[in-house]
Write a protein that holds these residues in place. Structure first.
Motif, PDB file in Angstrom:
ATOM      1  N   PHE A  27       0.869  -1.172   0.000  1.00 37.28           N
ATOM      2  CA  PHE A  27       0.000   0.000   0.000  1.00 37.28           C
ATOM      3  C   PHE A  27       0.903   1.219   0.000  1.00 37.28           C
ATOM      4  CE2 PHE A  27      -1.763   3.406   2.734  1.00 37.28           C
ATOM      5  CZ  PHE A  27      -2.771   3.833   1.894  1.00 37.28           C
ATOM      6  N   VAL A  28       0.641   2.147  -0.928  1.00 30.83           N
ATOM      7  CA  VAL A  28       1.404   3.394  -0.988  1.00 30.83           C
ATOM      8  C   VAL A  28       0.426   4.539  -0.790  1.00 30.83           C
ATOM      9  CG1 VAL A  28       2.999   4.807  -2.314  1.00 30.83           C
ATOM     10  CG2 VAL A  28       3.011   2.320  -2.615  1.00 30.83           C
ATOM     11  N   ALA A  29       0.631   5.321   0.271  1.00 30.61           N
ATOM     12  CA  ALA A  29      -0.252   6.439   0.556  1.00 30.61           C
ATOM     13  C   ALA A  29      -0.080   7.539  -0.485  1.00 30.61           C
ATOM     14  CB  ALA A  29       0.030   6.981   1.954  1.00 30.61           C
ATOM     15  N   ALA A  30      -1.047   8.450  -0.513  1.00 37.12           N
ATOM     16  CA  ALA A  30      -1.108   9.452  -1.572  1.00 37.12           C
ATOM     17  C   ALA A  30       0.171  10.283  -1.676  1.00 37.12           C
ATOM     18  CB  ALA A  30      -2.312  10.362  -1.332  1.00 37.12           C
ATOM     19  N   GLY A  31       0.697  10.735  -0.543  1.00 37.00           N
ATOM     20  CA  GLY A  31       1.883  11.583  -0.598  1.00 37.00           C
ATOM     21  C   GLY A  31       3.073  10.916  -1.262  1.00 37.00           C
ATOM     22  N   PRO A  32       3.511   9.751  -0.763  1.00 36.87           N
ATOM     23  CA  PRO A  32       4.621   9.059  -1.419  1.00 36.87           C
ATOM     24  C   PRO A  32       4.317   8.692  -2.871  1.00 36.87           C
ATOM     25  CG  PRO A  32       4.274   8.183   0.787  1.00 36.87           C
ATOM     26  CD  PRO A  32       3.136   9.113   0.519  1.00 36.87           C
ATOM     27  N   MET A  33       3.050   8.354  -3.166  1.00 36.28           N
ATOM     28  CA  MET A  33       2.724   7.990  -4.545  1.00 36.28           C
ATOM     29  C   MET A  33       2.834   9.193  -5.469  1.00 36.28           C
ATOM     30  SD  MET A  33       2.045   5.189  -6.079  1.00 36.28           S
ATOM     31  CE  MET A  33       1.837   4.845  -7.829  1.00 36.28           C
ATOM     32  N   GLN A  34       2.462  10.357  -4.994  1.00 36.52           N
ATOM     33  CA  GLN A  34       2.630  11.562  -5.806  1.00 36.52           C
ATOM     34  C   GLN A  34       4.098  11.831  -6.099  1.00 36.52           C
ATOM     35  OE1 GLN A  34       0.007  13.947  -3.107  1.00 36.52           O
ATOM     36  NE2 GLN A  34      -0.797  14.771  -5.004  1.00 36.52           N
ATOM     37  N   VAL A  35       4.956  11.533  -5.130  1.00 31.44           N
ATOM     38  CA  VAL A  35       6.392  11.678  -5.359  1.00 31.44           C
ATOM     39  C   VAL A  35       6.858  10.684  -6.420  1.00 31.44           C
ATOM     40  CG1 VAL A  35       8.677  11.468  -4.315  1.00 31.44           C
ATOM     41  CG2 VAL A  35       6.825  12.584  -3.050  1.00 31.44           C
ATOM     42  N   LEU A  36       6.421   9.435  -6.303  1.00 32.27           N
ATOM     43  CA  LEU A  36       6.829   8.407  -7.266  1.00 32.27           C
ATOM     44  C   LEU A  36       6.364   8.741  -8.684  1.00 32.27           C
ATOM     45  CD1 LEU A  36       6.076   5.256  -5.102  1.00 32.27           C
ATOM     46  CD2 LEU A  36       8.330   5.900  -5.978  1.00 32.27           C
ATOM     47  N   LEU A  37       5.206   9.360  -8.792  1.00 32.51           N
ATOM     48  CA  LEU A  37       4.666   9.710 -10.107  1.00 32.51           C
ATOM     49  C   LEU A  37       5.107  11.087 -10.580  1.00 32.51           C
ATOM     50  CD1 LEU A  37       0.975   8.447  -9.796  1.00 32.51           C
ATOM     51  CD2 LEU A  37       2.836   7.389 -11.110  1.00 32.51           C
ATOM     52  N   ASP A  38       5.819  11.829  -9.713  1.00 34.09           N
ATOM     53  CA  ASP A  38       6.161  13.225 -10.017  1.00 34.09           C
ATOM     54  C   ASP A  38       4.885  13.969 -10.385  1.00 34.09           C
ATOM     55  OD1 ASP A  38       7.610  15.516 -10.393  1.00 34.09           O
ATOM     56  OD2 ASP A  38       8.401  14.955 -12.354  1.00 34.09           O
ATOM     57  N   ALA A  39       3.923  13.954  -9.461  1.00 36.72           N
ATOM     58  CA  ALA A  39       2.571  14.434  -9.739  1.00 36.72           C
ATOM     59  C   ALA A  39       2.515  15.900 -10.141  1.00 36.72           C
ATOM     60  CB  ALA A  39       1.678  14.197  -8.516  1.00 36.72           C
ATOM     61  N   HIS A  40       3.499  16.689  -9.763  1.00 33.15           N
ATOM     62  CA  HIS A  40       3.495  18.097 -10.149  1.00 33.15           C
ATOM     63  C   HIS A  40       3.762  18.265 -11.644  1.00 33.15           C
ATOM     64  CE1 HIS A  40       3.114  19.440  -6.043  1.00 33.15           C
ATOM     65  NE2 HIS A  40       4.180  18.740  -5.674  1.00 33.15           N
ATOM     66  N   ALA A  41       4.193  17.202 -12.287  1.00 31.23           N
ATOM     67  CA  ALA A  41       4.484  17.259 -13.728  1.00 31.23           C
ATOM     68  C   ALA A  41       3.438  16.499 -14.536  1.00 31.23           C
ATOM     69  CB  ALA A  41       5.878  16.705 -14.000  1.00 31.23           C
ATOM     70  N   ASP A  59      -5.857   9.548 -23.036  1.00 32.81           N
ATOM     71  CA  ASP A  59      -4.521   8.981 -23.234  1.00 32.81           C
ATOM     72  C   ASP A  59      -3.505  10.112 -23.383  1.00 32.81           C
ATOM     73  OD1 ASP A  59      -2.309   7.513 -23.825  1.00 32.81           O
ATOM     74  OD2 ASP A  59      -3.056   6.699 -25.720  1.00 32.81           O
ATOM     75  N   GLY A  60      -3.232  10.779 -22.268  1.00 33.14           N
ATOM     76  CA  GLY A  60      -2.316  11.909 -22.283  1.00 33.14           C
ATOM     77  C   GLY A  60      -1.157  11.709 -21.328  1.00 33.14           C
ATOM     78  N   PRO A  61      -0.488  12.801 -20.927  1.00 32.86           N
ATOM     79  CA  PRO A  61       0.703  12.687 -20.078  1.00 32.86           C
ATOM     80  C   PRO A  61       0.473  11.954 -18.767  1.00 32.86           C
ATOM     81  CG  PRO A  61       0.543  14.894 -21.010  1.00 32.86           C
ATOM     82  CD  PRO A  61      -0.728  14.201 -21.360  1.00 32.86           C
ATOM     83  N   SER A  62      -0.685  12.149 -18.123  1.00 31.22           N
ATOM     84  CA  SER A  62      -0.914  11.501 -16.830  1.00 31.22           C
ATOM     85  C   SER A  62      -0.956   9.994 -16.977  1.00 31.22           C
ATOM     86  CB  SER A  62      -2.220  12.010 -16.204  1.00 31.22           C
ATOM     87  OG  SER A  62      -2.097  13.355 -15.816  1.00 31.22           O
ATOM     88  N   LEU A  63      -1.742   9.504 -17.930  1.00 31.13           N
ATOM     89  CA  LEU A  63      -1.832   8.058 -18.125  1.00 31.13           C
ATOM     90  C   LEU A  63      -0.479   7.490 -18.527  1.00 31.13           C
ATOM     91  CD1 LEU A  63      -3.478   5.470 -18.189  1.00 31.13           C
ATOM     92  CD2 LEU A  63      -4.093   5.994 -20.561  1.00 31.13           C
ATOM     93  N   ARG A  64       0.205   8.156 -19.432  1.00 30.16           N
ATOM     94  CA  ARG A  64       1.511   7.641 -19.880  1.00 30.16           C
ATOM     95  C   ARG A  64       2.525   7.643 -18.745  1.00 30.16           C
ATOM     96  NH1 ARG A  64       1.970   6.024 -25.315  1.00 30.16           N
ATOM     97  NH2 ARG A  64      -0.134   6.208 -26.188  1.00 30.16           N
ATOM     98  N   ARG A  65       2.462   8.614 -17.853  1.00 30.96           N
ATOM     99  CA  ARG A  65       3.385   8.626 -16.712  1.00 30.96           C
ATOM    100  C   ARG A  65       3.085   7.478 -15.773  1.00 30.96           C
ATOM    101  NH1 ARG A  65       7.273   7.610 -14.560  1.00 30.96           N
ATOM    102  NH2 ARG A  65       7.689   8.251 -12.413  1.00 30.96           N
ATOM    103  N   ILE A  66       1.800   7.204 -15.542  1.00 30.49           N
ATOM    104  CA  ILE A  66       1.434   6.090 -14.661  1.00 30.49           C
ATOM    105  C   ILE A  66       1.921   4.768 -15.249  1.00 30.49           C
ATOM    106  CG2 ILE A  66      -0.518   4.809 -13.714  1.00 30.49           C
ATOM    107  CD1 ILE A  66      -1.988   7.582 -13.636  1.00 30.49           C
ATOM    108  N   ILE A  67       1.707   4.575 -16.546  1.00 31.05           N
ATOM    109  CA  ILE A  67       2.180   3.342 -17.185  1.00 31.05           C
ATOM    110  C   ILE A  67       3.702   3.273 -17.126  1.00 31.05           C
ATOM    111  CG2 ILE A  67       2.282   2.028 -19.333  1.00 31.05           C
ATOM    112  CD1 ILE A  67      -0.427   3.255 -20.078  1.00 31.05           C
ATOM    113  N   GLY A  68       4.363   4.410 -17.353  1.00 30.56           N
ATOM    114  CA  GLY A  68       5.826   4.434 -17.291  1.00 30.56           C
ATOM    115  C   GLY A  68       6.341   4.085 -15.903  1.00 30.56           C
ATOM    116  N   PHE A  69       5.685   4.600 -14.873  1.00 30.33           N
ATOM    117  CA  PHE A  69       6.063   4.229 -13.502  1.00 30.33           C
ATOM    118  C   PHE A  69       5.918   2.732 -13.301  1.00 30.33           C
ATOM    119  CE2 PHE A  69       4.042   2.930  -9.525  1.00 30.33           C
ATOM    120  CZ  PHE A  69       5.124   3.057  -8.669  1.00 30.33           C
TER     121      PHE A  69
END
Length: 239
Positions: A19-33, A105-115
């Motif tokens: 289980f990864v909480a929201a904060g660490p997951m946002q870091v892993l996904l670079d959510a600001h980008a 199918d934009g940057p967010s989805l592609r970043r999640i798949i890339g992660f």
């Protein structure tokens, strides 16, 4: 990021789930980008009913897409059905299920798949090419009937790895994820409550399920939105 990902690998190797909480997951996904995140999450409002459910899809909406991932990157494949055998899905197995295609199918989805490719690829470095399936789910709950995130019960998906990412949760209670050993023993449980909360599962090692969801206020609409991404070695036949 550099410290968090190896720690996540260690936990998946040790326990078969994390289980990864929201904060660490946002870091892993670079959510600001993720420039299209608002549009990406809003696309859950455009999901089509799941007509394959016994209740004719009134309480689950979804879209689906298939990708491939290898050393060259991630590529979207032609639209195709989702298939599971009855070995893995006793409720809806042994049929090809066609769902409306994913449109966001934009940057967010592609970043999640890339992660996922980075994370799961490190756990299975011998896999040269992955078959990736993406599922957008909205589970709706009503006063007279709970919503069932996993109507097939505790199960495996017949893939190698699974990511479940919470997108939104509105007027919902319960929806607890449970992780089980092959003999049914409970190994862990947690509830995805905030956007970006995530569960990662080694599907070959553990079973998973989600308890039914009910509305906090039965007079108002209630839903649970998740993105599910599965990775399976493309050299392995379908489950």
């Amino acid at each position: 990021m550099t410290a968090a990902l190896p720690a996540l690998h260690d936990q998946l190797r040790q326990d078969g789930f994390a289980f990864v909480a929201a904060g660490p997951m946002q870091v892993l996904l670079d959510a600001h980008a993720l420039p299209d995140w608002a549009a990406f999450t809003a696309s859950w409002n455009e999901l089509a009913p799941d007509a394959y459910l016994a209740s004719t899809g009134r309480h689950r909406r979804r879209r689906h897409a298939t990708f491939s991932a290898d050393a060259g990157g991630v590529c979207r494949e032609a639209h195709q059905p989702h298939y599971q055998s009855k070995t893995y899905n006793t409720l809806q197995g042994d049929i090809e299920r066609w769902f409306e295609p994913v449109t966001a199918d934009g940057p967010s989805l592609r970043r999640i798949i890339g992660f996922c490719h980075d994370c799961f690829g490190a756990l299975a470095p011998d896999v040269a090419r992955w078959r990736v399936e993406v599922h957008q789910f909205r589970i709706e709950a009503r006063a007279d009937e709970a919503g069932e995130p996993t109507p097939e019960g505790v199960h495996r998906d017949g893939v190698d790895f699974v990511l479940v990412l919470l997108i939104d949760r509105s007027n919902i209670e319960s929806g607890t994820t449970t992780i089980h050993a092959a003999d049914g023993r409970l190994l862990g449980s947690f509830t995805l409550t905030r956007p970006f909360d995530a569960a990662l599962v080694d599907d070959a090692r553990v079973f998973h399920g989600v308890t039914a969801v009910t509305p906090l206020d039965p007079t108002q609409p209630a839903h649970r939105d998740v993105l599910v991404v599965t990775f399976r070695d493309a050299a392995r036949s379908r489950a």
